[in-house]
Design an enzyme around this catalytic site. Structure first.
Site, PDB file in Angstrom:
ATOM      1  N   SER A  70       1.659  -8.296   1.821  1.00 28.50           N
ATOM      2  CA  SER A  70       1.744  -8.986   3.107  1.00 28.50           C
ATOM      3  C   SER A  70       2.992  -9.848   3.174  1.00 28.50           C
ATOM      4  O   SER A  70       3.390 -10.456   2.162  1.00 28.50           O
ATOM      5  CB  SER A  70       0.514  -9.866   3.324  1.00 28.50           C
ATOM      6  OG  SER A  70       0.654 -10.669   4.480  1.00 28.50           O
ATOM      7  N   TYR A  79      -5.620 -15.567   0.964  1.00 31.89           N
ATOM      8  CA  TYR A  79      -5.192 -14.187   1.241  1.00 31.89           C
ATOM      9  C   TYR A  79      -3.758 -13.972   0.783  1.00 31.89           C
ATOM     10  O   TYR A  79      -3.451 -13.020   0.055  1.00 31.89           O
ATOM     11  CB  TYR A  79      -5.333 -13.925   2.744  1.00 31.89           C
ATOM     12  CG  TYR A  79      -4.787 -12.611   3.220  1.00 31.89           C
ATOM     13  CD1 TYR A  79      -5.567 -11.456   3.200  1.00 31.89           C
ATOM     14  CD2 TYR A  79      -3.489 -12.515   3.718  1.00 31.89           C
ATOM     15  CE1 TYR A  79      -5.071 -10.241   3.649  1.00 31.89           C
ATOM     16  CE2 TYR A  79      -2.978 -11.309   4.176  1.00 31.89           C
ATOM     17  CZ  TYR A  79      -3.778 -10.171   4.143  1.00 31.89           C
ATOM     18  OH  TYR A  79      -3.272  -8.975   4.593  1.00 31.89           O
TER      19      TYR A  79
END
Length: 247
Positions: free
Chosen positions: A142, A155
């Site tokens: 990400s 995350y």
């Protein structure tokens, strides 16, 4: 025919990757967690264009289920593709959580950890004996591991861990000719974390050089391209696919 396993392939980035890989002539085994109907839709879409695909259930956060999944993969490889091994693994399955650090619970952190780092680690480990030499692993990370975004600390931290793990996979599996790379999407229009509302999408678009958020197929296409032989000298890299997000 090369064969790719795509986790979380029933929707979003995973579905796009599965379809794009099939369009490039690969056989596809995609996994789903809770929505077999969506997985079947992706399989049928691939089959309608002459491709081969199958869907298997997998909860990437349930490491205890991995031996049974490996056995299911072995059976599917033989029955659908007439092979005993596969070529590529795309560790894509995941989910989002939007909470500031001060409110994240241990259970929430552990859930993210199991799916985004522990799961890919041990799934790769258990499937490695079934992977053909000169194969490839693609881990979906990400852009949040590069750009700090309030509310996604666990995350992002775990995606950062997966990025590091990717380099170690490349180092340790290189003797078999297996490459490992990661792809870091920026803001993409998917259902992850509940999707994007108009206001949030406008903010993200304003922070992106190309002035918009991305579409799932723009990630899926990069996955399929990275797996192709034309990119065989790319290894141990994290490739951000984000349209120029906060540069």
């Amino acid at each position: 025919m090369k064969i790719v396993i795509v986790t979380g392939g029933s929707r979003g980035l995973g579905a796009s990757a599965a379809i794009e890989c099939a369009d490039k002539g690969m056989g596809v085994i995609l996994t789903y967690n809770s929505n077999p109907a969506k997985a079947d839709e992706v399989v049928k879409k691939i089959q309608e264009t002459g491709g081969k695909a199958a869907a298997l259930k997998l909860d990437v956060g349930d490491i205890g289920a991995f031996p049974a999944f490996r056995d299911a993969v072995t059976s599917t490889l033989q029955s659908v593709f007439g092979r005993g091994d596969f070529d590529y693994l795309v560790n894509n399955a995941g989910y989002g959580l939007f909470n500031p650090i001060s409110t994240v619970t241990e259970d929430q952190f552990d859930g993210l950890f199991n799916v985004h780092l522990k799961g890919p680690f041990f799934l790769t480990q258990i499937l490695l004996p079934l992977m053909a030499d000169s194969g490839q692993i693609v881990n979906i990370t990400s852009a949040t591991s590069r750009v700090a975004t309030a509310g996604v600390a666990p995350y992002a931290a775990l995606k950062g861990g997966l990025e590091v793990l990717t380099r170690y996979m490349a180092k340790e599996f290189g003797e078999r000719g297996i490459r490992a790379n990661s792809i870091a999407p920026g803001a993409i229009r998917t259902e992850l974390g509940g999707g994007l509302n108009d206001e949030f999408e406008a903010i993200l678009a304003g922070q992106t050089a190309l002035g918009r958020v991305g579409e799932p197929e723009e990630i899926g296409g990069v996955v399929a391209s990275l797996l192709s032989s034309e990119n065989r000298w790319i290894n141990a890299q994290n490739i951000e696919v984000a349209g120029g997000y906060i540069i």
